[in-house]
Design an enzyme around this catalytic site. Structure first.
Site, PDB file in Angstrom:
ATOM      1  N   CYS A 115      35.786   4.757  10.421  1.00 48.56           N
ATOM      2  CA  CYS A 115      35.585   6.182  10.112  1.00 48.56           C
ATOM      3  C   CYS A 115      35.534   7.062  11.359  1.00 48.56           C
ATOM      4  O   CYS A 115      35.725   8.275  11.265  1.00 48.56           O
ATOM      5  CB  CYS A 115      34.311   6.380   9.297  1.00 48.56           C
ATOM      6  SG  CYS A 115      34.388   5.574   7.699  1.00 48.56           S
ATOM      7  N   HIS A 252      31.513  13.896   9.973  1.00 44.15           N
ATOM      8  CA  HIS A 252      32.178  12.919   9.099  1.00 44.15           C
ATOM      9  C   HIS A 252      31.613  13.082   7.696  1.00 44.15           C
ATOM     10  O   HIS A 252      30.396  13.247   7.516  1.00 44.15           O
ATOM     11  CB  HIS A 252      31.908  11.510   9.635  1.00 44.15           C
ATOM     12  CG  HIS A 252      32.413  10.435   8.728  1.00 44.15           C
ATOM     13  ND1 HIS A 252      33.663  10.474   8.157  1.00 44.15           N
ATOM     14  CD2 HIS A 252      31.827   9.285   8.281  1.00 44.15           C
ATOM     15  CE1 HIS A 252      33.837   9.394   7.404  1.00 44.15           C
ATOM     16  NE2 HIS A 252      32.731   8.664   7.467  1.00 44.15           N
ATOM     17  N   ASN A 282      34.670  10.089   0.979  1.00 46.04           N
ATOM     18  CA  ASN A 282      34.791   9.576   2.349  1.00 46.04           C
ATOM     19  C   ASN A 282      36.233   9.119   2.589  1.00 46.04           C
ATOM     20  O   ASN A 282      36.651   8.100   2.052  1.00 46.04           O
ATOM     21  CB  ASN A 282      33.799   8.422   2.546  1.00 46.04           C
ATOM     22  CG  ASN A 282      33.816   7.867   3.958  1.00 46.04           C
ATOM     23  OD1 ASN A 282      34.701   8.185   4.756  1.00 46.04           O
ATOM     24  ND2 ASN A 282      32.860   7.024   4.272  1.00 46.04           N
TER      25      ASN A 282
HETATM   26  N1  COA Z   1      26.317   4.161  -9.943  1.00 37.80           N
HETATM   27  C1  COA Z   1      25.115   3.945 -10.515  1.00 37.80           C
HETATM   28  N2  COA Z   1      24.159   3.177  -9.940  1.00 37.80           N
HETATM   29  C2  COA Z   1      24.434   2.621  -8.763  1.00 37.80           C
HETATM   30  C3  COA Z   1      25.676   2.806  -8.109  1.00 37.80           C
HETATM   31  C4  COA Z   1      26.632   3.600  -8.761  1.00 37.80           C
HETATM   32  N3  COA Z   1      27.835   3.848  -8.219  1.00 37.80           N
HETATM   33  N4  COA Z   1      25.652   2.142  -6.946  1.00 37.80           N
HETATM   34  C5  COA Z   1      24.448   1.546  -6.851  1.00 37.80           C
HETATM   35  N5  COA Z   1      23.709   1.842  -7.944  1.00 37.80           N
HETATM   36  C6  COA Z   1      22.349   1.419  -8.250  1.00 37.80           C
HETATM   37  C7  COA Z   1      21.950   0.160  -7.541  1.00 37.80           C
HETATM   38  O1  COA Z   1      22.387  -0.986  -8.234  1.00 37.80           O
HETATM   39  C8  COA Z   1      20.446   0.285  -7.494  1.00 37.80           C
HETATM   40  O2  COA Z   1      19.934  -0.105  -8.746  1.00 37.80           O
HETATM   41  P1  COA Z   1      18.532  -0.934  -8.849  1.00 37.80           P
HETATM   42  O3  COA Z   1      17.504   0.006  -8.265  1.00 37.80           O
HETATM   43  O4  COA Z   1      18.421  -1.164 -10.292  1.00 37.80           O
HETATM   44  O5  COA Z   1      18.753  -2.145  -8.019  1.00 37.80           O
HETATM   45  C9  COA Z   1      20.219   1.774  -7.362  1.00 37.80           C
HETATM   46  O6  COA Z   1      21.444   2.403  -7.768  1.00 37.80           O
HETATM   47  C10 COA Z   1      19.849   2.227  -5.968  1.00 37.80           C
HETATM   48  O7  COA Z   1      20.763   1.629  -5.057  1.00 37.80           O
HETATM   49  P2  COA Z   1      20.648   1.882  -3.513  1.00 37.80           P
HETATM   50  O8  COA Z   1      21.771   1.147  -2.832  1.00 37.80           O
HETATM   51  O9  COA Z   1      19.268   1.624  -3.041  1.00 37.80           O
HETATM   52  O10 COA Z   1      20.911   3.454  -3.477  1.00 37.80           O
HETATM   53  P3  COA Z   1      20.900   4.449  -2.252  1.00 37.80           P
HETATM   54  O11 COA Z   1      20.010   5.569  -2.546  1.00 37.80           O
HETATM   55  O12 COA Z   1      20.738   3.730  -0.947  1.00 37.80           O
HETATM   56  O13 COA Z   1      22.387   5.023  -2.298  1.00 37.80           O
HETATM   57  C11 COA Z   1      24.491   4.795  -1.159  1.00 37.80           C
HETATM   58  C12 COA Z   1      23.504   4.148  -2.114  1.00 37.80           C
HETATM   59  C13 COA Z   1      25.646   3.815  -0.936  1.00 37.80           C
HETATM   60  C14 COA Z   1      25.026   6.078  -1.781  1.00 37.80           C
HETATM   61  C15 COA Z   1      23.779   5.134   0.176  1.00 37.80           C
HETATM   62  O14 COA Z   1      23.045   4.032   0.610  1.00 37.80           O
HETATM   63  C16 COA Z   1      24.748   5.535   1.226  1.00 37.80           C
HETATM   64  O15 COA Z   1      25.386   6.568   1.150  1.00 37.80           O
HETATM   65  N6  COA Z   1      24.839   4.745   2.305  1.00 37.80           N
HETATM   66  C17 COA Z   1      25.739   5.070   3.390  1.00 37.80           C
HETATM   67  C18 COA Z   1      27.107   4.623   3.004  1.00 37.80           C
HETATM   68  C19 COA Z   1      28.142   5.209   3.863  1.00 37.80           C
HETATM   69  O16 COA Z   1      28.129   6.375   4.121  1.00 37.80           O
HETATM   70  N7  COA Z   1      29.093   4.367   4.277  1.00 37.80           N
HETATM   71  C20 COA Z   1      30.170   4.781   5.046  1.00 37.80           C
HETATM   72  C21 COA Z   1      29.729   5.029   6.441  1.00 37.80           C
HETATM   73  S1  COA Z   1      31.121   5.533   7.305  1.00 37.80           S
END
Ligand code: COA
Length: 325
Positions: A115, A252, A282
C-alpha cells in the site's frame, strides 16, 4: 549549485466502471453495510472487469496526468510505478505502460511496497530529479488487488477495491517536494501478506485455485496508527515545518478510523483531510494518487498549498511526502 526540487505539475486517475456497494456484498458475503461503514467508512468500491488489468488502469491514469501536464510521453525520462498486482511477473508493468504511452527508451521499473507503493515511487522519483539525473518523471500507483482476495473471508474481502493514480513530476528551482520518508520492517510479514510467489508455492498454487491476501486486521490497525503517528512527526521535522503549516492531509485510504487518528495527532480538522475511502475502499498503491487527483480536480487542493501524503501497508512498509503543490 542551485538546489533542484521536484514539483508535481499534474495528476490523473482511473477507476474501473463497475461499482460494488456494501449492499451488493451482503448478497454473497456474511456481512452488513452497517458493519462495514462503522468499522471502516467504506460504502462502495470499484472492481476491475474480466480482462481489465493494472496496466490498463495505470495507462489511463498516466494519459490523464500527461494531458493535464501538457507533457508528451516522449518527453519523459523515467517511469516509476508502485504496484503489488503487476499484470505479469515480467516485464514490469511500468515497461508495459511505457510502451503503450509511446515513451520508449526512458527508464521504467516497478516498486513493490504494497500500500505504500506510490509514496515509495514518489520518493524514488524525487531522488532521481534532485540528483539531476531526470527532468520529467511519471509516477504511478495502480492495483487490481481484488484479483487476489478470498471472497469467502469477510475479514478481508470487504476492504479492498481497484484503481490507479498518476502524477507528472518536473525538475524545478522552486519546491516542490520538501521531504520524503520511507521505511520498512519485514518482521511483521505475517500480519498482512500474500503467501505465494514465483519462488514459493507457485506451482502448488495451481491446485489451490488462487493467490489470496491474508491479514490479522486488528493487529494491523494498532501498528498502523502507532507507526503513522511517528511518521508524520518525522516528516514535519525533515521538512522543517509545523503541523499548522499544512493545508491538507492526503492519507492512504484503508480505514476512516486510522485516518481520523492521524488527523487528530496533527490537530487537523477532518475538513482538511482528503477522504475517498468511502467511494474507493482500499486500493493499495492506487489510494494516495487517486485521493490526490480527486482533491486537485475537485478544486480542493490549490497551487501553493502544503500537502502531507502518507501510507502504510504490507511489509510492513510506511512512507510519506511533504510537498508544496
Ligand atoms: N462483516 C461482519 N462482521 C465481521 C466482518 C465483516 N466483514 N469482518 C469481521 N467481522 C466480525 C468478526 O468476526 C468479529 O466477530 P466476533 O466478535 O464475533 O469474533 C467482529 O466482527 C469484530 O472483528 P474485529 O476484527 O475485532 O473488528 P475490528 O473492529 O478490528 O475491525 C477491521 C476489523 C479489519 C475493519 C480493522 O481491524 C481494520 O481496519 N484493520 C486495519 C486493516 C487495514 O487497514 N489493512 C490494510 C492496511 S494497508
Amino acid at each position: 549549485m542551485a538546489q533542484i526540487y521536484s514539483r508535481i505539475i499534474a495528476t490523473g486517475s482511473a477507476l474501473p466502471e463497475r461499482v460494488v456497494t456494501n449492499a451488493d456484498l451482503e448478497k454473497f458475503v456474511d456481512t452488513s453495510d452497517e458493519w462495514i461503514r462503522e468499522r471502516t467508512g467504506i460504502r462502495q468500491r470499484h472492481i476491475a472487469a474480466d480482462g481489465e488489468t493494472t496496466g490498463d488502469l495505470a495507462t489511463q491514469a498516466a494519459q490523464r496526468a500527461l494531458e493535464a501536464a501538457g507533457v508528451k510521453a516522449s518527453e519523459l525520462d523515467l517511469i516509476v510505478m508502485g504496484t503489488t498486482t503487476p499484470d505479469i511477473i515480467f516485464p514490469s508493468t511500468a515497461c508495459l505502460v511505457q510502451h503503450r504511452l509511446g515513451a520508449n527508451g526512458c527508464a521504467a521499473f516497478d516498486v513493490n511496497a504494497a500500500c505504500s507503493g506510490f509514496v515509495y515511487a514518489l520518493g524514488v522519483a524525487d531522488k532521481f530529479i534532485r540528483s539531476g539525473q531526470s527532468k520529467k518523471v511519471l509516477v504511478i500507483g495502480a492495483e487490481t488487488l481484488t484479483r487476489m482476495l478470498d471472497w469467502d473471508d469477510r475479514t478481508t474481502c470487504v476492504l479492498f477495491g481497484d484503481g490507479a493514480g498518476a502524477v507528472v513530476l518536473e525538475a524545478s528551482s522552486e519546491p516542490g517536494i520538501y521531504a520524503t520518508c520511507l521505511h520498512a520492517d519485514g518482521g511483521h510479514k505475517e500480519l498482512l501478506y500474500n503467501p505465494v510467489g514465483v519462488s514459493v508455492g507457485f506451482k502448488d498454487n495451481e491446485k489451490n485455485h488462487g493467490v489470496l491476501v491474508r491479514m490479522a486486521g486488528r493487529e494491523v490497525f494498532k501498528v498502523a496508527v502507532k507507526t503513522l503517528d511517528a511518521l508524520v512527526e518525522e516528516t514535519l521535522t525533515a521538512a522543517g515545518m509545523h503541523a499548522d503549516q499544512l493545508d491538507w492531509l492526503i492519507p492512504h485510504q484503508a480505514n476512516l478510523r486510522i485516518i481520523e487518528a492521524t488527523a487528530k495527532r496533527l490537530s487537523m480538522p477532518m475538513d482538511k483531510v482528503i477522504v475517498t475511502v468511502d467511494k474507493h475502499a482500499n486500493t493499495s498503491a492506487g489510494s494516495v494518487p487517486l485521493a490526490l487527483d480527486y482533491a486537485v480536480r475537485s478544486g480542493k487542493v490549490q497551487r501553493g498549498q502544503n500537502l502531507l501524503l502518507e501510507a502504510f501497508g504490507g511489509g510492513f512498509t510506511w512512507a510519506s511526502a511533504l510537498l508544496r503543490y
